[in-house]
Design a protein around this motif. Structure first.
Motif, PDB file in Angstrom:
ATOM      1  N   GLU A  79       0.818  -1.210   0.000  1.00 38.86           N
ATOM      2  CA  GLU A  79       0.000   0.000   0.000  1.00 38.86           C
ATOM      3  C   GLU A  79       0.856   1.266   0.000  1.00 38.86           C
ATOM      4  N   HIS A  80       2.032   1.201   0.629  1.00 37.30           N
ATOM      5  CA  HIS A  80       2.903   2.376   0.767  1.00 37.30           C
ATOM      6  C   HIS A  80       4.318   2.010   0.328  1.00 37.30           C
ATOM      7  N   PRO A  81       4.534   1.798  -0.957  1.00 41.50           N
ATOM      8  CA  PRO A  81       5.845   1.288  -1.405  1.00 41.50           C
ATOM      9  C   PRO A  81       7.007   2.236  -1.164  1.00 41.50           C
ATOM     10  N   LEU A  82       6.740   3.533  -0.966  1.00 41.86           N
ATOM     11  CA  LEU A  82       7.822   4.499  -0.746  1.00 41.86           C
ATOM     12  C   LEU A  82       8.075   4.756   0.735  1.00 41.86           C
ATOM     13  N   ARG A  83       7.349   4.059   1.609  1.00 42.90           N
ATOM     14  CA  ARG A  83       7.583   4.212   3.045  1.00 42.90           C
ATOM     15  C   ARG A  83       8.850   3.439   3.422  1.00 42.90           C
ATOM     16  N   GLU A  84       9.960   4.174   3.657  1.00 40.78           N
ATOM     17  CA  GLU A  84      11.227   3.503   3.945  1.00 40.78           C
ATOM     18  C   GLU A  84      11.231   2.861   5.328  1.00 40.78           C
ATOM     19  N   ASP A  85      10.472   3.427   6.280  1.00 33.03           N
ATOM     20  CA  ASP A  85      10.431   2.801   7.599  1.00 33.03           C
ATOM     21  C   ASP A  85       9.762   1.433   7.535  1.00 33.03           C
ATOM     22  N   VAL A  86       8.706   1.310   6.717  1.00 31.38           N
ATOM     23  CA  VAL A  86       8.031   0.016   6.553  1.00 31.38           C
ATOM     24  C   VAL A  86       8.967  -0.978   5.860  1.00 31.38           C
ATOM     25  N   ARG A  87       9.662  -0.521   4.816  1.00 24.91           N
ATOM     26  CA  ARG A  87      10.581  -1.405   4.094  1.00 24.91           C
ATOM     27  C   ARG A  87      11.711  -1.879   5.008  1.00 24.91           C
ATOM     28  N   ALA A  88      12.247  -0.950   5.826  1.00 22.40           N
ATOM     29  CA  ALA A  88      13.336  -1.326   6.741  1.00 22.40           C
ATOM     30  C   ALA A  88      12.853  -2.353   7.750  1.00 22.40           C
ATOM     31  N   ALA A  89      11.620  -2.180   8.253  1.00 23.93           N
ATOM     32  CA  ALA A  89      11.082  -3.137   9.214  1.00 23.93           C
ATOM     33  C   ALA A  89      10.909  -4.514   8.578  1.00 23.93           C
ATOM     34  N   LEU A  90      10.468  -4.542   7.307  1.00 27.51           N
ATOM     35  CA  LEU A  90      10.298  -5.819   6.624  1.00 27.51           C
ATOM     36  C   LEU A  90      11.653  -6.494   6.394  1.00 27.51           C
ATOM     37  N   VAL A  91      12.668  -5.698   6.018  1.00 27.09           N
ATOM     38  CA  VAL A  91      14.014  -6.264   5.832  1.00 27.09           C
ATOM     39  C   VAL A  91      14.478  -6.919   7.123  1.00 27.09           C
ATOM     40  N   ARG A  92      14.290  -6.216   8.259  1.00 28.40           N
ATOM     41  CA  ARG A  92      14.747  -6.760   9.547  1.00 28.40           C
ATOM     42  C   ARG A  92      13.943  -8.011   9.922  1.00 28.40           C
ATOM     43  N   CYS A  93      12.636  -7.981   9.639  1.00 31.50           N
ATOM     44  CA  CYS A  93      11.780  -9.115   9.983  1.00 31.50           C
ATOM     45  C   CYS A  93      12.217 -10.361   9.196  1.00 31.50           C
ATOM     46  N   LEU A  94      12.456 -10.208   7.899  1.00 30.91           N
ATOM     47  CA  LEU A  94      12.916 -11.328   7.084  1.00 30.91           C
ATOM     48  C   LEU A  94      14.280 -11.824   7.548  1.00 30.91           C
ATOM     49  N   HIS A  95      15.146 -10.887   7.902  1.00 24.76           N
ATOM     50  CA  HIS A  95      16.480 -11.267   8.383  1.00 24.76           C
ATOM     51  C   HIS A  95      16.379 -12.074   9.675  1.00 24.76           C
ATOM     52  N   ARG A  96      15.483 -11.654  10.586  1.00 23.51           N
ATOM     53  CA  ARG A  96      15.309 -12.397  11.854  1.00 23.51           C
ATOM     54  C   ARG A  96      14.821 -13.820  11.590  1.00 23.51           C
ATOM     55  N   ASP A  97      14.023 -13.973  10.520  1.00 21.19           N
ATOM     56  CA  ASP A  97      13.494 -15.304  10.192  1.00 21.19           C
ATOM     57  C   ASP A  97      14.484 -16.136   9.391  1.00 21.19           C
ATOM     58  N   GLY A  98      15.710 -15.634   9.193  1.00 22.80           N
ATOM     59  CA  GLY A  98      16.720 -16.379   8.451  1.00 22.80           C
ATOM     60  C   GLY A  98      16.553 -16.314   6.945  1.00 22.80           C
ATOM     61  N   ARG A  99      15.790 -15.373   6.455  1.00 25.67           N
ATOM     62  CA  ARG A  99      15.512 -15.268   5.018  1.00 25.67           C
ATOM     63  C   ARG A  99      16.298 -14.093   4.448  1.00 25.67           C
ATOM     64  N   GLN A 100      17.644 -14.176   4.544  1.00 28.79           N
ATOM     65  CA  GLN A 100      18.518 -13.084   4.147  1.00 28.79           C
ATOM     66  C   GLN A 100      18.377 -12.729   2.672  1.00 28.79           C
TER      67      GLN A 100
END
Length: 922
Positions: free
Chosen positions: A153-174
């Protein structure tokens, strides 16, 4: 009862069918427990309000009450209020959970898009605000699916993108995390032409660094709060510089900042703590993971040679913590490594610089107020889930702890067993209060005392001596004060008389380097926490301190009445805390000195608009002196009598007679000319012209400032005697005199009185012009109490000019300024003005309440407050007359007349008599 707005609007799980009632309930629920204004509700319900909108709103409220009969909606003169606690509204509960760090629970309260079934005008703006709340919930407590949905919904929201990157990283999906980052970087470049934000770039680095060795970097058990800007700055500096040193006092968070920087480093990092060693080279060798046997050659090789050999071909960041106790050795070893190993960078922490060529210093200062409060809340909620406290109380605790991160964390840990108010009350004994830290921390970081003691033990004798003596200052000091009062020339100094002892300036510079003293521009300051520790080792220099600042005040006083007054007011203002401390000490130990200080500082306090503060000091000195002035101190004692009126208690008429008697003994102008002005204010308008001439002849000097003051006084007398033409002429000449000598305070006072004359003559434009000029002059002086009085005059002018909204805003501003200045009489003046506004609007209940507040604020004293009581009585009479209670009106007007006659103020007297005459004609 539960109210829901995070989805379709619900009350106790049931939807409200009627669209306008549903919208009305949503608006009231969003502000549950608070009054929502009529205009806000009407504007929120109707894009084009109908005729009789107020009646339409009342009708909608009535229908809502019938639809949901158990709702409690209170009506107030200003609007309506839904009676409900915040926890009964899903949005407000969501915000509470977010503040408590329970974002996952907050996210579960959402049932879909907020206000999903509301189409009223207010809803669009409200949805935007509530969407931000949802994003905060998802950022902190959302799952991968929540974040992916948000990002779509908000593809230019960098805070949302950063949170998703961290979430995937925590799940081992580098791999997926890196793909999300790459897609975002491309989109930002294509759509906006910008690079990823520091937060998004940091999330990317967190994924990348997983493949790089980070030896010895300690994992953290708590969140990183309050130093995001420091983190960005140090990370950037390390890209451009090979040696960055974090310096600052113990406990400010240097180590934690270094650890966070290390965790963000994408390449190899080695963390070396020097606190428990004196062998820097060997500690570094161990830290970089080198086995000595692997580097042995045919001949003997030193540890430093092995170290340089190990690092010569490696690209690595050395994080070297706690260098201060081995500073010389650390500088030598690290300097050698940097010279021999071109791909090595160093991030060091120390309480003083390493002093290596090319070193970049990054001071780690105290946390600002906002960051300190966030850190306290974070740590307090960790030990006591659900902790909440007043923001101002937490901010005060953090301020008194100097914003030192460790001290704040130790204090926050105590909320498990002590209320926040009790913690604040015990901070005077902070070392005992903050004596329990983490058992896993290094010994020097377990208690606040240990943190400061570590720094103290590293000082030389000369540094300890000056550090202890420096504690005599409150709020810091200039270099001349430090050397004159705390310097080694004082009797009893350990270094006095030693030809080899360092100079005081050199020692002070060393204390700055070692983070025991801060320097800002030309002022030196010691944090209160460090000061509290060092004071236990200090000799008593308070008398020397008080006499030095007396001399400074006496030197400054003539300059305060001349063109250079701003410079001198600034100089005394910088030492305000020292001046206050000097008066307080002298009041308890040497009343002659206290009297001299109050007299010398009277001009400074008066011109800065700090009269209430001066009054408290003067009253305390009078109580210390007793009823008879010490020999040779009649002028100073009279000055105290005249200054103390706003707070004085007891027989005021006796004090007035005593002041008159002391002034009568003077056969010439007083030593401080402001004494004449204050006596004239106390006496009010003279009863006869001969009395006025006699007083002027004896006490008024011939210097230009006093001559201008005399013209001002005569102008005020002429105005009170109902001679506006003569008052205008005298006040104008007085203003010209003050302008010639460069005194902005006297000029502002004269111009403000000219504004009152113009207002009385009906020329509101001229009055507003004078008022703006006076306000500008007073803001230049920093005279808060006088500024508040001028804003009150502007409110009156605006009301006379037909601008009641502007007048109300000015009264509100003046109240804030007056409260900040501790000026109850000005506050009372504001409430009288608000009473007049309410009376003119027909709200007599509010008008009576405002008069009551004004009366309660009138302090004791024989001038000023009684005139204010006269105006309160006059306004009460007008309110009673407007209500039709002519008997009560007459009683209040009679009281006002008695007070006006007693003050010999013919202008007010004429106004009261006009009211009585109008009353008699009804």
């Amino acid at each position: 009862m539960r109210f829901g707005v995070l989805g379709p609007v619900l009350v106790d799980g049931v939807e409200v069918a009627a669209p306008r009632q549903r919208a009305l309930l949503a608006m009231l629920a969003l502000d549950a427990g608070r009054i929502v204004g009529h205009d806000q509700l009407i504007g929120g319900l109707y894009a084009a309000p109908p005729a009789g909108a107020a009646n339409a709103l009342q009708s909608q409220i009535s229908r809502l009450r019938k639809t949901v009969p158990w709702l409690v909606i209170e009506h107030h003169p200003a609007g309506y209020r839904l009676v409900a606690s915040p926890s009964e509204v899903d949005l407000l509960l969501c915000l509470e959970l977010l503040d408590a760090g329970r974002a996952a629970e907050a996210l579960r309260l959402w049932r879909g898009p907020a206000l999903a079934d509301v189409e009223a005008p207010f809803a669009q703006v409200a949805r935007q605000r509530l969407t931000e709340v949802f994003i905060k919930c998802a950022l902190s407590g959302g799952t991968q699916n929540d974040l992916q949905g948000l990002l779509s919904e908000h593809p230019l929201r960098e805070d949302v993108r950063a949170a998703l990157v961290r979430c995937l990283h925590r799940d081992g999906r580098q791999t997926e995390a890196l793909e999300v980052f790459a897609a975002g970087r491309a989109l930002l470049a294509e759509e906006l032409g910008v690079d990823p934000s520091p937060d998004l770039a940091a999330a990317h680095l967190e994924v990348l660094r997983a493949a790089s060795p980070h030896r010895g970097v300690p994992a953290q058990l708590t969140s990183f709060v309050g130093r995001d800007e420091d983190l960005r700055r140090v990370t950037k500096w390390l890209r451009d510089n090979r040696l960055v040193t974090l310096i600052g006092p113990g406990g400010t968070g240097k180590t934690r900042l270094a650890v966070e920087v290390a965790h963000l480093e994408p390449g190899e990092v080695a963390f070396i703590d020097l606190s428990a060693t004196t062998d820097v080279a060997r500690a570094l060798l161990d830290g970089v993971g080198v086995r000595e046997a692997g580097l042995l050659s045919a001949g003997p090789v030193s540890v430093e040679q092995r170290l340089r050999a190990a690092l010569s071909a490696r690209e690595v960041l050395l994080v070297v913590d706690n260098c201060e106790h081995v500073i010389d050795e650390a500088a030598r070893v690290l300097g050698g490594i940097l010279a021999a190993c071109p791909d090595v960078r160093v991030l060091a922490t120390s309480r003083e610089p390493l002093g290596i060529t090319g070193e970049t210093l990054s001071p780690v200062a105290a946390l600002d107020s906002e960051a300190a409060v966030r850190l306290f809340r974070d740590r307090a909620q960790a030990v006591k889930p659900g902790f909440s406290a007043d923001q101002d109380v937490i901010a005060d605790v953090c301020r008194r702890l100097d914003g030192i991160a460790l001290a704040i964390e130790l204090a926050a840990a105590r909320v498990r067993s002590l209320p926040i108010g009790e913690i604040a009350a015990r901070l005077d004994d902070r070392f005992r209060l903050l004596s329990r830290g983490s058992r896993t921390a290094a010994p020097r970081h377990r208690t606040l005392h240990a943190v400061v003691e570590w720094s103290w033990d590293l000082l030389t004798d000369a540094e300890r001596d000056l550090a202890a003596r420096f504690t005599v200052f409150s709020g810091g000091a200039g270099l001349d004060a430090v050397t004159d009062i705390a310097g080694s020339n004082n009797a009893g100094s350990n270094n006095a008389g030693s030809s080899n002892a360092p100079s005081d300036v050199d020692t002070l510079s060393s204390l700055v380097d070692k983070s025991l003293v801060e320097v800002v521009e030309d002022r030196y300051r010691m944090l209160d926490t460090i000061r509290a520790f060092c004071a236990g080792h200090a000799p008593d220099l308070r008398e020397r301190h008080a006499r030095w600042f007396l001399a400074r005040a006496q030197d400054a006083e003539p300059h305060l009445r001349a063109r250079e007054q701003i410079q001198w007011l600034h100089a005394l203002g910088a030492d305000h805390d020292n001046l206050t401390a000097a008066v307080a000490w002298a009041t308890s130990h040497d009343v002659d000195l206290a009297l001299e200080l109050v007299a010398a500082l009277a001009t400074y306090y008066w011109f800065r608009g700090l009269r209430t503060e001066a009054a408290r000091q003067a009253d305390a000195v009078l109580h210390a002196c007793g009823e008879i002035p010490p020999a040779g101190r009649a002028q100073e004692y009279a000055m105290c009598l005249l200054i103390a009126w706003p707070v004085a208690t007891g027989d005021q008429s006796a004090r007035q007679r005593q002041a008159d008697a002391l002034m009568a003994e003077l056969d010439g102008p007083p030593r401080f000319p402001i004494l004449t002005m204050m006596w004239g204010m106390a006496l009010g308008a003279p009863e006869t012209e001969s009395q006025s001439w006699h007083r002027r002849h004896r006490l008024v000097g011939t210097d230009p400032w006093t001559s201008a003051l005399s013209l001002l006084g005569e102008g005020l007398v002429a105005w009170q005697q109902a001679d506006p033409a003569r008052a205008m002429e005298l006040l104008g000449r007085g203003a010209e005199g003050f302008e010639r000598v460069g005194d902005r305070w006297g000029l502002a006072l004269a111009v403000n009185q000219l504004a009152e004359l113009a207002l009385a003559a009906g020329d509101t434009r001229a009055a507003l012009t004078h008022i703006e000029r006076a306000r500008g002059l007073l803001e230049e002086l920093g005279a808060t109490e006088d500024s508040a009085e001028v804003i009150v005059n502007r409110a009156r002018a605006r009301l006379h000019d037909g601008d009641p909204a502007g007048a109300r805003a000015d009264y509100a501003e003046a109240l804030v300024v007056a409260r900040r200045a501790g000026a109850p009489l000005v506050e009372a003046n504001c409430h009288v003005g608000l009473a007049e506004l309410a009376r003119l609007e027909g709200d007599f209940g509010v008008a009576w309440d405002e008069c009551e507040r004004a009366w309660e604020l009138c302090p004791g004293g024989w001038y000023g407050p009684d005139e204010m009581r006269c105006h309160i009585a006059l306004e009460r009479g007008r309110i009673a007359g407007a209500e039709g209670d002519l008997g009560q009106a007459r009683r209040h007007f009679d009281e006002a007349l008695t007070r006006a006659v007693g003050q010999r103020n013919r202008v007010t007297e004429s106004a009261v008599r006009a009211e009585l005459a109008a009353l008699a004609g009804t």
